[in-house]
Design an enzyme around this catalytic site. Structure first.
Site, PDB file in Angstrom:
ATOM      1  N   PRO A 289       0.816  -1.210   0.000  1.00 19.46           N
ATOM      2  CA  PRO A 289       0.000   0.000   0.000  1.00 19.46           C
ATOM      3  C   PRO A 289       0.855   1.267   0.000  1.00 19.46           C
ATOM      4  CG  PRO A 289       0.049  -0.961   2.190  1.00 19.46           C
ATOM      5  CD  PRO A 289       0.777  -1.919   1.284  1.00 19.46           C
ATOM      6  N   GLY A 290       0.450   2.247  -0.763  1.00 19.79           N
ATOM      7  CA  GLY A 290       1.090   3.565  -0.726  1.00 19.79           C
ATOM      8  C   GLY A 290       0.048   4.545  -0.232  1.00 19.79           C
ATOM      9  N   ARG A 328      -1.541  16.489  -9.160  1.00 20.39           N
ATOM     10  CA  ARG A 328      -2.454  15.419  -9.563  1.00 20.39           C
ATOM     11  C   ARG A 328      -3.715  15.884 -10.300  1.00 20.39           C
ATOM     12  NH1 ARG A 328      -4.499  12.152  -6.426  1.00 20.39           N
ATOM     13  NH2 ARG A 328      -4.105  10.306  -7.677  1.00 20.39           N
ATOM     14  N   TYR A 332      -3.693  13.991 -13.924  1.00 20.07           N
ATOM     15  CA  TYR A 332      -4.701  13.016 -14.315  1.00 20.07           C
ATOM     16  C   TYR A 332      -6.100  13.289 -13.779  1.00 20.07           C
ATOM     17  CZ  TYR A 332      -1.741  10.717 -10.724  1.00 20.07           C
ATOM     18  OH  TYR A 332      -0.924  10.447  -9.665  1.00 20.07           O
ATOM     19  N   CYS A 359       2.357  29.516 -13.794  1.00 22.02           N
ATOM     20  CA  CYS A 359       2.112  29.960 -15.166  1.00 22.02           C
ATOM     21  C   CYS A 359       1.727  28.805 -16.079  1.00 22.02           C
ATOM     22  CB  CYS A 359       3.334  30.687 -15.703  1.00 22.02           C
ATOM     23  SG  CYS A 359       3.724  32.130 -14.732  1.00 22.02           S
TER      24      CYS A 359
END
Ligand SMILES: *Cc1c(COP(=O)(O)O)cnc(C)c1O
Length: 400
Positions: A289-290, A328, A332, A359
């Site tokens: 698990p992360g 993130r 995605y 920017c």
């Protein structure tokens, strides 16, 4: 967990009993905030529920999710069995006090320098990702006259339902050896024969943010059948199977959270039955698990600066960070929530977009969020953002 940990004191959010106003004054913003007690509870939940009488189990933390020295030290203290490391994460884990025998070396393009470092440090095992990498490893081991435990990463071709960028088990994936590829067996044959390699079993990781247990069961079935087949073919016995990580978890208020306790228990029972049915003797079953260990336990705090109305969509409020501390949403389309942490008692009567200060037009933290009327210097908190935020951070535009 915002629901039961964050307290409301004069409308100002408290985390672990500390007001975010004080945290912002002392440490400045943007600020990553982690709750140690939540991390401890989560680690305990993994260790206590992923357990079997029939085989040894290991919880291996995917270091890349958040590789802060102090937190690695905590997880080590909370009995997380091992640490999955890529590149210099090995160095960081060692610095955090993790023993080298608890380090597993991952990556799809380990350099010669990295392999030498890992071998010299006597880490626990290396997960071989390709034939080419195996050749490089063999050369180093022969030169040093050393032997090391290895797993081979296979790609079980399970297309988990998640974002394309975090799927890792498609036919065209850059990770591992595909089990449908005729060459995979030939490569395994070479590694089985290698005297410098103690080949202990297989590893797979099907992707991230996978919330449906069925995908892990499918992975388990394919890996079990594959392992059984290879054992018979090469007359060897493997002791280890590693199913990788990717267990989904809540990232915003609308997200369903994984019922971790039942998920882990269910997986163990499924595995016990599966091994028994297939007469496969596995001594050590591990998961990696992360995010499910560290994501909900952390949040990011910002100060609001300017505001702007555009011709279309909701008015923008800008925070003093953005894609540099959380890439993130831009990378995605990850969806986060936000709250005004100093106005918890105020009615949420405005709909905003939250933009960062970088920017890039894609530097938008959230496209739509209901908040109280926002003013300059208000504190905006993005909860459930503890994973893959600091570890993917940058200094673009030279933001400190
Ligand atoms: C990223 C990764 C993990 C952890 O994934 P999470 O989605 O954070 O649980 C585990 N194992 C491997 C090999 C990985 O690449």
């Amino acid at each position: 967990m915002l629901e039961n940990n964050f307290k409301n004191n004069k409308g100002v959010l408290e985390i672990g009993g500390v007001s975010v106003e004080k945290l912002a004054q002392k440490y400045k913003t943007p600020l990553y905030i982690y709750d140690q007690k939540l991390i401890k509870d989560r680690a305990k939940c993994f260790v206590e529920n992923f357990k079997s009488e029939k085989f040894e189990t290991e919880i291996i933390y995917a270091t890349k999710a958040f590789s802060n020295l102090y937190v690695l030290g905590l997880l080590n203290e909370y009995k997380i069995s091992s640490f999955d490391c890529v590149s210099k994460e090995i160095f960081v884990a060692l610095e955090a006090g993790v023993k080298s025998k608890k380090i597993h070396f991952h990556g799809n393009n380990k350099t010669k320098e990295e392999l030498i470092y890992a071998i010299d440090k006597n880490i626990s095992l290396i997960i071989i990702d390709s034939e080419d990498e195996y050749f490089l490893l063999r050369e180093i081991l022969q030169e040093k006259n050393k032997k090391i435990d290895c797993l081979i990463r296979i790609n079980p071709d399970v297309k988990a339902e998640t974002h394309k960028y975090i799927q890792t088990s498609n036919a065209d994936s850059k990770f591992g050896l595909n089990i449908r590829d005729g060459n995979t067996e030939k490569i395994i044959g070479k590694i089985v024969e290698d005297e410098n390699i103690n080949f202990v079993g297989f590893h797979a990781h099907i992707g991230s943010q996978v919330k449906n247990l069925e995908f892990f069961k499918e992975e388990a079935k394919i890996m079990t059948a594959f392992t059984k087949n290879i054992q018979e073919k090469f007359k060897v016995n493997f002791s280890h199977l590693n199913f990788g990580g990717g267990f989904g978890c809540k990232e915003n208020f609308d997200d369903q959270d994984l019922d971790l306790v039942n998920f882990l228990k269910d997986l163990i029972i499924f595995m016990e039955n599966l091994f028994e049915k297939n007469k496969l003797e596995v001594k050590n079953l591990s998961i990696e698990p992360g995010r499910s260990l560290i994501s909900k336990e952390g949040s990011i705090l910002y100060r609001i600066g300017s505001q702007k109305k555009t011709l279309e969509s909701y008015p923008l409020i800008f925070v003093d960070g953005g894609m540099t501390d959380n890439i993130r949403p831009g990378l995605y389309g990850a969806k986060y929530s936000a709250i005004l942490a100093n106005k918890l008692d105020c009615e949420k009567n405005q709909t905003y977009r939250v933009g960062g200060k970088l920017c890039e037009s894609g530097d938008i933290l959230t496209e739509k969020v209901k908040l109280p009327n926002a003013d300059r210097d208000d504190l905006l908190l993005v909860p459930y953002s503890g994973a893959y935020t600091f570890s993917m951070s940058s200094n673009y535009n030279k933001l400190p």
